[in-house]
Motif scaffolding. Structure first.
Motif, PDB file in Angstrom:
ATOM      1  N   GLU A 199       1.032  -1.210  -0.056  1.00  0.00           N
ATOM      2  CA  GLU A 199      -0.060  -0.050  -0.027  1.00  0.00           C
ATOM      3  C   GLU A 199       1.100   1.175  -0.027  1.00  0.00           C
ATOM      4  O   GLU A 199       0.480   2.249  -0.854  1.00  0.00           O
ATOM      5  CB  GLU A 199      -1.014  -0.027   1.182  1.00  0.00           C
ATOM      6  CG  GLU A 199      -1.968  -1.119   1.014  1.00  0.00           C
ATOM      7  CD  GLU A 199      -1.411  -2.464   1.603  1.00  0.00           C
ATOM      8  OE1 GLU A 199      -0.422  -2.588   2.080  1.00  0.00           O
ATOM      9  OE2 GLU A 199      -2.248  -3.275   1.144  1.00  0.00           O
ATOM     10  N   TYR A 202       2.180   2.097  -3.393  1.00  0.00           N
ATOM     11  CA  TYR A 202       1.132   2.689  -4.286  1.00  0.00           C
ATOM     12  C   TYR A 202       0.892   4.137  -3.918  1.00  0.00           C
ATOM     13  O   TYR A 202       0.513   5.195  -4.699  1.00  0.00           O
ATOM     14  CB  TYR A 202      -0.153   1.907  -4.706  1.00  0.00           C
ATOM     15  CG  TYR A 202       0.212   0.776  -5.574  1.00  0.00           C
ATOM     16  CD1 TYR A 202       0.194   1.133  -6.736  1.00  0.00           C
ATOM     17  CD2 TYR A 202       0.419  -0.491  -4.994  1.00  0.00           C
ATOM     18  CE1 TYR A 202       0.557   0.169  -7.815  1.00  0.00           C
ATOM     19  CE2 TYR A 202       0.720  -1.438  -6.027  1.00  0.00           C
ATOM     20  CZ  TYR A 202       0.570  -1.203  -7.468  1.00  0.00           C
ATOM     21  OH  TYR A 202       0.907  -2.008  -8.352  1.00  0.00           O
ATOM     22  N   GLU A 203       0.801   4.415  -2.428  1.00  0.00           N
ATOM     23  CA  GLU A 203       0.948   5.828  -2.134  1.00  0.00           C
ATOM     24  C   GLU A 203       1.931   6.686  -2.464  1.00  0.00           C
ATOM     25  O   GLU A 203       1.572   7.813  -3.155  1.00  0.00           O
ATOM     26  CB  GLU A 203       0.545   5.713  -0.614  1.00  0.00           C
ATOM     27  CG  GLU A 203       0.593   7.386   0.022  1.00  0.00           C
ATOM     28  CD  GLU A 203       0.408   7.342   1.525  1.00  0.00           C
ATOM     29  OE1 GLU A 203       0.430   8.459   2.092  1.00  0.00           O
ATOM     30  OE2 GLU A 203       0.602   6.167   2.251  1.00  0.00           O
ATOM     31  N   PHE A 205       3.656   6.040  -5.247  1.00  0.00           N
ATOM     32  CA  PHE A 205       3.697   6.200  -6.784  1.00  0.00           C
ATOM     33  C   PHE A 205       2.511   7.341  -7.065  1.00  0.00           C
ATOM     34  O   PHE A 205       2.613   8.132  -8.056  1.00  0.00           O
ATOM     35  CB  PHE A 205       3.294   4.765  -7.456  1.00  0.00           C
ATOM     36  CG  PHE A 205       3.461   4.828  -8.627  1.00  0.00           C
ATOM     37  CD1 PHE A 205       4.653   4.235  -9.221  1.00  0.00           C
ATOM     38  CD2 PHE A 205       2.706   5.297  -9.575  1.00  0.00           C
ATOM     39  CE1 PHE A 205       4.966   4.361 -10.589  1.00  0.00           C
ATOM     40  CE2 PHE A 205       2.641   5.134 -10.897  1.00  0.00           C
ATOM     41  CZ  PHE A 205       4.086   4.683 -11.447  1.00  0.00           C
ATOM     42  N   GLN A 206       1.229   7.368  -6.317  1.00  0.00           N
ATOM     43  CA  GLN A 206      -0.043   8.094  -6.848  1.00  0.00           C
ATOM     44  C   GLN A 206       0.839   9.557  -6.479  1.00  0.00           C
ATOM     45  O   GLN A 206       0.127  10.486  -7.163  1.00  0.00           O
ATOM     46  CB  GLN A 206      -0.816   7.721  -5.772  1.00  0.00           C
ATOM     47  CG  GLN A 206      -2.113   8.514  -5.866  1.00  0.00           C
ATOM     48  CD  GLN A 206      -3.205   8.487  -4.894  1.00  0.00           C
ATOM     49  OE1 GLN A 206      -2.673   7.832  -3.630  1.00  0.00           O
ATOM     50  NE2 GLN A 206      -4.393   8.853  -5.265  1.00  0.00           N
ATOM     51  N   LYS A 207       1.719   9.925  -5.532  1.00  0.00           N
ATOM     52  CA  LYS A 207       1.980  11.144  -5.223  1.00  0.00           C
ATOM     53  C   LYS A 207       3.337  11.628  -5.759  1.00  0.00           C
ATOM     54  O   LYS A 207       4.186  12.593  -5.317  1.00  0.00           O
ATOM     55  CB  LYS A 207       2.007  11.482  -3.729  1.00  0.00           C
ATOM     56  CG  LYS A 207       0.674  11.249  -2.975  1.00  0.00           C
ATOM     57  CD  LYS A 207       0.727  11.230  -1.763  1.00  0.00           C
ATOM     58  CE  LYS A 207      -0.470  10.962  -0.837  1.00  0.00           C
ATOM     59  NZ  LYS A 207      -0.599  11.248   0.527  1.00  0.00           N
ATOM     60  N   LEU A 246       3.193   0.751 -15.383  1.00  0.00           N
ATOM     61  CA  LEU A 246       3.683   1.621 -14.436  1.00  0.00           C
ATOM     62  C   LEU A 246       4.827   2.584 -14.927  1.00  0.00           C
ATOM     63  O   LEU A 246       4.684   3.795 -14.353  1.00  0.00           O
ATOM     64  CB  LEU A 246       4.027   0.822 -13.361  1.00  0.00           C
ATOM     65  CG  LEU A 246       3.068   0.104 -12.570  1.00  0.00           C
ATOM     66  CD1 LEU A 246       3.734  -0.308 -11.034  1.00  0.00           C
ATOM     67  CD2 LEU A 246       1.755   1.099 -12.046  1.00  0.00           C
ATOM     68  N   ILE A 249       2.874   5.364 -16.632  1.00  0.00           N
ATOM     69  CA  ILE A 249       2.360   6.291 -15.915  1.00  0.00           C
ATOM     70  C   ILE A 249       3.505   6.925 -15.147  1.00  0.00           C
ATOM     71  O   ILE A 249       3.246   8.303 -14.916  1.00  0.00           O
ATOM     72  CB  ILE A 249       1.350   5.497 -14.529  1.00  0.00           C
ATOM     73  CG1 ILE A 249       0.046   4.798 -15.372  1.00  0.00           C
ATOM     74  CG2 ILE A 249       0.980   6.711 -13.560  1.00  0.00           C
ATOM     75  CD1 ILE A 249      -0.537   4.000 -14.715  1.00  0.00           C
ATOM     76  N   LYS A 253       4.284  11.254 -14.785  1.00  0.00           N
ATOM     77  CA  LYS A 253       4.245  12.109 -13.403  1.00  0.00           C
ATOM     78  C   LYS A 253       5.587  12.711 -13.326  1.00  0.00           C
ATOM     79  O   LYS A 253       5.942  12.895 -12.020  1.00  0.00           O
ATOM     80  CB  LYS A 253       3.847  11.032 -12.167  1.00  0.00           C
ATOM     81  CG  LYS A 253       2.372  10.699 -12.172  1.00  0.00           C
ATOM     82  CD  LYS A 253       2.012   9.656 -11.193  1.00  0.00           C
ATOM     83  CE  LYS A 253       0.907   9.304 -10.818  1.00  0.00           C
ATOM     84  NZ  LYS A 253       0.113  10.312 -10.041  1.00  0.00           N
TER      85      LYS A 253
END
Length: 278
Positions: A199, A202-203, A205-207, A246, A249, A253
């Motif tokens: 988790e 992915y947090e 990666f999201q940011k 990924l 993405i 980013k």
């Protein structure tokens, strides 16, 4: 946004691909496939040639597996694995830009003296206080990754109040240290899979865009890692498609370098990304 690799200026305004070459018996995906020494030289050179032809700007050579709970490797053994490989590659491909994946200053210095152009340190100097001094001495680009502990202990060190905030603080401190020693070219790597659970990976990666505030090139290395295999319930051998997703993405980013096992597919992502964004 350029970095100086032994007199060769590499512009990171357009993203680049770093090909992975593990000369270890126990790396999580390709352990044992590329063996140092005369018996494995042809396979190593063949793989390097393929990665270069497929479009890799950098070849990242590692002699110490940093997967979770990896076996300890002595400094002497790491040197024995990696230095002859550096010499061999540059003998046959003198234009190759070699990055050395090590956290040991003695290994870094030996490889730079034999022609390596960049150091990729999973510990950002935290596991060897002399590392940054060596990088500064030879004035080579330095990739600083986020990690806690060692490969043997890192997965027990995943308690964060605010993981991205704490990572930004970590990098700010490490950047200040590097700058104080005169290191010019710095690259940051969030360290997916290092002292982070699924988790948390992915947090982060999201940011990823938040790391732009550090005003340094961002390297992303997720190739065939467990954050893909666990999410899709597949093996690392089946994780190329997930890796490509990924990587793509990550480019959107702000990633400037993607570190991969499969250069051709990563270059296709970069090429199509550039079609849209340049």
């Amino acid at each position: 946004m350029t970095i100086n690799c032994i007199g060769r200026l590499i512009d990171l305004a357009t993203p680049k691909v770093m090909g992975i070459l593990n000369v270890t018996p126990n790396s999580f995906f390709d352990g044992g496939k590329y063996r140092p020494g005369p018996s494995g030289e042809s396979e190593i050179l063949s793989q390097v040639e393929k990665m270069l032809l497929d479009g890799a700007t950098f070849i990242d050579i590692g002699g110490y597996s940093s997967k979770p709970n990896a076996d300890f490797v002595s400094e002497e053994e790491e040197l024995d694995r990696i230095v002859p490989v550096v010499r061999s590659i540059l003998k046959h491909y003198p234009e190759a830009v070699l990055s050395i994946d090590t956290f040991r200053s003695a290994v870094a210095e030996a490889c730079i003296k034999n022609g390596a152009a960049m150091i990729n340190d999973i510990s950002a100097g935290m596991l060897d206080e002399k590392m940054m001094e060596v990088v500064a001495k030879f004035n080579v680009p330095y990739i600083m990754m986020h990690m806690r502990g060692t490969p043997q202990t890192m997965q027990n060190m995943i308690n964060y109040d605010d993981i991205v905030k704490e990572m930004l603080f970590y990098f700010s401190e490490r950047i200040h240290k590097a700058r104080s020693l005169g290191i010019n070219d710095l690259i940051i790597d969030p360290g997916f899979g290092f002292a982070k659970n699924l988790e948390q990976n992915y947090e982060v990666f999201q940011k990823l865009e938040l790391f732009e505030m550090l005003e340094l090139p961002l390297l992303v290395g997720v190739s065939r890692k467990s954050m893909i295999t666990k999410s899709l319930d597949i093996s690392s051998a089946e994780a190329l498609n997930g890796t490509t997703v990924l990587n793509t993405i990550a480019l959107t980013k702000g990633a400037k370098i993607v570190r991969v096992h499969d250069v051709k597919e990563a270059m296709e992502s970069v090429t199509l990304f550039n079609k849209i964004n340049l």
